[in-house]
Scaffold this motif. Structure first.
Motif, PDB file in Angstrom:
ATOM      1  N   PHE A   1       2.597   5.135  -4.333  1.00 47.57           N
ATOM      2  CA  PHE A   1       2.460   6.632  -4.981  1.00 47.57           C
ATOM      3  C   PHE A   1       3.753   7.351  -4.396  1.00 47.57           C
ATOM      4  CE2 PHE A   1      -1.967   5.511  -4.512  1.00 47.57           C
ATOM      5  CZ  PHE A   1      -2.385   5.442  -5.812  1.00 47.57           C
TER       6      PHE A   1
ATOM      7  N   TYR B   1     -11.644  15.523   5.661  1.00 47.31           N
ATOM      8  CA  TYR B   1     -10.781  16.487   5.804  1.00 47.31           C
ATOM      9  C   TYR B   1     -11.106  18.077   5.167  1.00 47.31           C
ATOM     10  CZ  TYR B   1      -8.552  16.669   1.301  1.00 47.31           C
ATOM     11  OH  TYR B   1      -8.220  16.961   0.146  1.00 47.31           O
TER      12      TYR B   1
ATOM     13  N   GLN C   1       6.126  16.932   6.194  1.00 45.57           N
ATOM     14  CA  GLN C   1       4.851  16.709   5.969  1.00 45.57           C
ATOM     15  C   GLN C   1       4.236  15.475   6.754  1.00 45.57           C
ATOM     16  OE1 GLN C   1       3.740  15.888   1.830  1.00 45.57           O
ATOM     17  NE2 GLN C   1       1.415  16.303   2.255  1.00 45.57           N
TER      18      GLN C   1
ATOM     19  N   LYS D   1       0.682  -1.071  -0.105  1.00 39.36           N
ATOM     20  CA  LYS D   1       0.114   0.017  -0.073  1.00 39.36           C
ATOM     21  C   LYS D   1       0.937   1.208  -0.200  1.00 39.36           C
ATOM     22  CE  LYS D   1      -3.523   2.597   2.177  1.00 39.36           C
ATOM     23  NZ  LYS D   1      -4.404   2.788   3.416  1.00 39.36           N
TER      24      LYS D   1
ATOM     25  N   THR E   1      -7.916   4.347  10.166  1.00 34.17           N
ATOM     26  CA  THR E   1      -9.060   3.795   9.711  1.00 34.17           C
ATOM     27  C   THR E   1      -9.034   2.102   9.935  1.00 34.17           C
ATOM     28  OG1 THR E   1      -8.496   3.476   7.414  1.00 34.17           O
ATOM     29  CG2 THR E   1      -9.259   5.668   7.942  1.00 34.17           C
TER      30      THR E   1
ATOM     31  N   HIS F   1       8.578   5.556   3.813  1.00 36.29           N
ATOM     32  CA  HIS F   1       7.798   4.416   3.487  1.00 36.29           C
ATOM     33  C   HIS F   1       8.730   3.474   2.730  1.00 36.29           C
ATOM     34  CE1 HIS F   1       4.677   7.580   3.998  1.00 36.29           C
ATOM     35  NE2 HIS F   1       4.097   6.714   4.876  1.00 36.29           N
TER      36      HIS F   1
ATOM     37  N   TYR G   1     -11.430  12.722  11.949  1.00 34.06           N
ATOM     38  CA  TYR G   1     -10.217  13.600  11.875  1.00 34.06           C
ATOM     39  C   TYR G   1     -10.575  14.927  12.689  1.00 34.06           C
ATOM     40  CZ  TYR G   1      -8.281   9.895   9.207  1.00 34.06           C
ATOM     41  OH  TYR G   1      -7.950   8.683   8.699  1.00 34.06           O
TER      42      TYR G   1
ATOM     43  N   TYR H   1       1.311  13.322   7.942  1.00 32.32           N
ATOM     44  CA  TYR H   1      -0.236  12.815   7.900  1.00 32.32           C
ATOM     45  C   TYR H   1      -0.614  12.605   9.397  1.00 32.32           C
ATOM     46  CZ  TYR H   1      -0.205  12.537   2.816  1.00 32.32           C
ATOM     47  OH  TYR H   1      -0.016  12.662   1.448  1.00 32.32           O
ATOM     48  N   ILE H   2      -1.846  12.432   9.571  1.00 30.46           N
ATOM     49  CA  ILE H   2      -2.283  12.027  11.183  1.00 30.46           C
ATOM     50  C   ILE H   2      -1.324  11.042  11.718  1.00 30.46           C
ATOM     51  CG2 ILE H   2      -4.357  11.108  10.730  1.00 30.46           C
ATOM     52  CD1 ILE H   2      -5.494  12.400  13.342  1.00 30.46           C
ATOM     53  N   THR H   3      -1.515   9.967  10.886  1.00 36.19           N
ATOM     54  CA  THR H   3      -0.868   8.589  11.335  1.00 36.19           C
ATOM     55  C   THR H   3       0.578   8.683  11.465  1.00 36.19           C
ATOM     56  OG1 THR H   3      -1.223   7.934   9.242  1.00 36.19           O
ATOM     57  CG2 THR H   3      -2.624   7.125  10.860  1.00 36.19           C
TER      58      THR H   3
ATOM     59  N   ASP I   1      -9.285  14.661  -5.404  1.00 36.53           N
ATOM     60  CA  ASP I   1     -10.277  14.058  -4.791  1.00 36.53           C
ATOM     61  C   ASP I   1     -11.473  13.736  -5.668  1.00 36.53           C
ATOM     62  OD1 ASP I   1      -9.155  14.065  -2.106  1.00 36.53           O
ATOM     63  OD2 ASP I   1      -9.600  16.293  -1.984  1.00 36.53           O
TER      64      ASP I   1
ATOM     65  N   GLU J   1       0.500  26.654  -1.925  1.00 40.87           N
ATOM     66  CA  GLU J   1       0.985  27.227  -3.041  1.00 40.87           C
ATOM     67  C   GLU J   1       1.069  28.919  -3.097  1.00 40.87           C
ATOM     68  OE1 GLU J   1      -1.212  24.815  -3.236  1.00 40.87           O
ATOM     69  OE2 GLU J   1      -0.110  23.378  -4.571  1.00 40.87           O
TER      70      GLU J   1
END
Ligand code: B12
Ligand code: SF4
Length: 458
Positions: A26, A179, A67, A22, A367, A50, A342, A69-71, A215, A117
Motif C-alpha cells: 500500500f 489504537y 509520519q 508486505k 506483533t 519501504h 500499544y 508508526y510505532i515500529t 477499519d 483534517e
C-alpha cells in the motif's frame, strides 16, 4: 514553499534479509491526504522508505512532515533530528505521536495529536505566517471539506495495491487492545465521508481493483448501503475489512458483494471466548465463527482471518487449535499477531500497572515479538508457537486440506491459486518488487478476485 513528506521504514526494511512483499502493498495514503491541503504552487515530494532509499544529502526544504508508526519511530526520530540540525522545521503526527506526544516532541518542532483534517490546515496557515505552534490537538472531526487525495504524488509502479482507499475514519467499537480510542480521544471516533465524495474518489482510481483500508467499512449501515448502491455496476472488484457481527447482519453483505466485494479481512482475534470478554471485544462474543465463514464463502467472498496469540486465556495449545480451525473452515489466508499492548491503549495501561511490560524497544512492537509477560505460557513458547502457526497454515498440506473443504472444483482451484500465491511464491513477488515490475501483477489479482463472488446471491 517546498515540502518533503516521509513515511519512514521500520528498521528491518533496510536489511538485505527484508521480505518486501508486505511493505510494498500500500502507498502512503495518510501523507497523500495531507498533501491535498497544500497549495498548487507548493512543491511537494513524498518519500516512502519501504520502497525507496531516502538520501538526505544537504537537502533543506521549508517543511518536513514525518509520519511514524510505532515500529518506525526510531528511524523517524533519526530523520527528524537530521533535518532539524540543519534548521528545517519538522512536523510529526499520526498514531504513535498521538500515543506519546512528549516523546515525539523531543524530535519535532510541531506535533499533532489525533487525526489531521482539522489541525493541519490551521498549522499550514500559521506556518506560512511564521507563527507555527508546538502542538495542535484535533477536536473537530469531519471529512466533509477534505480535498482530493494527491494520488499524483504516489509512485504507483512501486506498489502491488496502488488503489488503496479510505472513506471513513475509526470504528464504532471499543476493543481494549486497539489504537482507536486513544487516537480519536477528544472527539468523534467514527465518521465517514459523504457518499458522493467517496464515489468521486473511487471514480478517480484507474483499473478495477480497490482495497478499502477502513477499519470497518461496514460499520455505518446507511453509509455502506449508499456506497454499495453507487458502486454496483462500476465493475470494480475490491477487498476490505469488516467485523464478525457485520458479516452476520442481514442484507448488508449481499449488497457489498453485488458492488464487487471479493475478499474480507475479518478480526476473529481468538478461538477462545474468555479472551473476547477480557479484551472487551463484545461484538464477537457468542458469535458462531463457522457461520461467519460459511456466509462469506456462500456469497463467494474469500476470507483473510486475523488472530491474536498470547491473550491471558491462551495456553500453549492455542496455536494448533487456531490453525486446525482455520484449515477446517477452508479459510483462504490467515494473519497471525502476537498480542502487542500499544501505548495509549487500555490493554497497555492494564499490563503496565501489573508490571507485565518487558521493555520499550518500539522496534520490536511489531506483533512478531513478545513485549509483555504472558500468563498462560512463556514468552519463548509464544514466539515459537506464533512462527509454527504460520509455517503450519501455509504448508501445502494445509492449503490442500483447506481447498478440499470447498464442494466445487472451481472453488478448490481458486483456493489453491490464491493461498499458494501469497505464501508459496514469495520469492517471485520479491523479484517483481525489486525490479519495480510489481504493478504488472495487478491484472492477475484482479482476475483471481473477479472470478469469485456472485454465485449464490438472489
Ligand atoms: C495500510 C496499513 C499498513 C500497511 C502500510 C502502511 C502505509 N503504507 O501507510 C502495512 C501493511 C505495510 C502495515 C504494516 C504495519 N502496520 Co499497519 N496499518 C495499516 C492501516 C490498515 C491503514 C493505514 C492507512 O492508510 N490509514 C488511512 C490514512 C488516511 O490514515 P493515517 O495513515 O493514519 O494518516 C492520517 C492521520 O494519522 C494523520 N497523520 C498521520 N501522519 C501525520 C503527520 C502530520 C504532520 C499530521 C498533521 C497528521 C498526520 O493524518 C492522516 C490523514 O487523515 C492501519 C489501520 C488504520 N486504520 O490506520 C494499520 C496500522 C497503522 N498499522 C499498525 C501496525 C502495528 C503495523 C505493523 C507494525 C505491524 C503489523 N504486524 O502489521 C506493521 C509495520 C509498519 C511500519 N512500517 O512500521 C498499527 C499502528 C499502531 C501504532 N500505534 O503505530 C495500525 C493502526 C493497525 C492497528 N489497528 O493496530 N500497515
Ligand atoms: S473492531 Fe477493530 S478497529 Fe474497531 S475497535 Fe475493535 S479492533 Fe479496533
Amino acid at each position: 514553499m517546498r515540502v518533503v513528506m516521509i513515511l519512514p521504514a521500520l528498521t528491518e526494511a533496510t536489511s538485505p534479509f527484508f521480505r518486501p512483499i508486505k511493505y510494498s502493498l500500500f502507498p502512503p495514503l495518510g501523507l497523500a491526504t495531507l498533501a491535498g491541503y497544500l497549495r498548487p504552487d507548493d512543491e511537494v515530494r513524498i518519500w516512502d522508505e519501504h520502497v525507496e532509499r531516502l538520501r538526505l544529502g544537504d537537502d533543506r526544504p521549508d517543511l518536513v512532515v514525518i509520519q511514524p508508526y510505532i515500529t518506525s519511530a526510531r528511524r523517524a526520530y533519526q530523520l527528524a533530528d537530521a533535518y532539524r540540525s540543519r534548521g528545517v522545521h519538522v512536523a510529526m503526527g499520526g498514531l504513535h505521536v498521538t500515543s506519546l506526544p512528549q516523546e515525539a516532541a523531543r524530535h519535532a518542532d510541531t506535533v499533532f495529536i489525533g487525526p489531521g483534517e482539522d489541525t493541519w490546515p490551521v498549522f499550514l496557515a500559521d506556518f506560512r505566517r511564521g507563527e507555527a505552534r508546538r502542538c495542535y490537538t484535533s477536536t473537530a472531526r469531519s471529512l466533509d471539506t477534505m480535498p482530493p487525495v494527491r494520488r499524483d504524488l504516489i509512485q504507483r509502479h512501486r506498489y502491488l495495491v496502488p488503489n488503496s482507499i479510505v472513506v471513513s475514519r475509526g470504528c464504532p467499537h471499543h476493543c481494549d487492545f486497539c489504537y482507536k480510542d486513544a487516537f480519536f480521544e477528544g472527539g468523534r471516533s467514527f465518521y465517514t465521508q459523504r457518499v458522493d465524495d467517496a464515489l468521486a474518489e473511487i471514480d478517480r482510481l484507474p483499473g478495477r481493483h480497490l482495497y478499502f483500508l477502513d477499519d470497518h467499512l461496514l460499520g455505518n449501515r446507511r453509509f455502506a448501503e449508499g456506497l454499495f448502491a453507487g458502486m454496483s455496476g462500476m465493475g470494480r472488484v475490491w477487498q476490505a475489512a469488516g467485523t464478525v457481527d457485520s458479516v452476520l447482519a442481514t442484507g448488508l453483505l449481499e449488497r457489498a458483494v453485488d458492488a464487487g466485494l471479493r475478499s474480507l479481512f475479518v478480526g476473529f482475534e481468538t478461538v477462545n471466548g474468555d479472551n473476547l470478554r477480557a479484551q472487551g471485544k463484545r461484538q464477537n462474543i457468542g458469535r458462531d465463527y463457522a457461520a461467519v465463514v460459511r456466509r462469506l464463502h456462500d456469497l463467494g467472498v474469500m476470507v483473510n482471518a486475523s488472530f491474536v496469540f498470547g491473550m491471558d486465556g491462551d495456553g500453549p495449545d492455542v496455536f494448533d487449535r487456531t490453525v486446525d480451525w482455520a484449515v477446517s473452515q477452508g479459510i483462504e489466508t490467515a494473519t497471525f499477531h502476537i498480542m502487542t499492548p500499544y501505548p495509549g491503549t487500555g490493554l497497555y495501561r492494564r499490563m503496565h500497572a501489573a508490571g507485565r511490560m518487558l521493555h520499550e524497544d518500539w522496534d520490536r512492537y511489531d506483533t512478531r515479538h513478545v513485549v509483555f509477560r504472558p500468563q498462560g505460557m512463556t514468552a519463548g513458547e509464544l514466539e515459537d508457537g506464533y512462527r509454527r502457526a504460520y509455517r503450519r497454515v501455509f504448508r501445502w498440506g494445509a492449503v490442500w486440506r483447506g481447498a478440499a473443504t470447498k464442494p466445487a472444483l472451481g472453488d478448490r482451484l481458486r483456493h489453491l491459486a490464491y493461498a499458494g500465491a501469497w505464501k508459496k511464491f514469495e520469492p517471485v513477488w520479491d523479484v517483481l518488487i525489486r525490479t519495480r515490475q510489481v504493478l504488472h501483477a495487478l491484472p492477475l489479482l484482479e482476475t483471481a478476485l473477479g472470478s469469485f463472488g456472485t454465485r449464490k446471491i438472489g
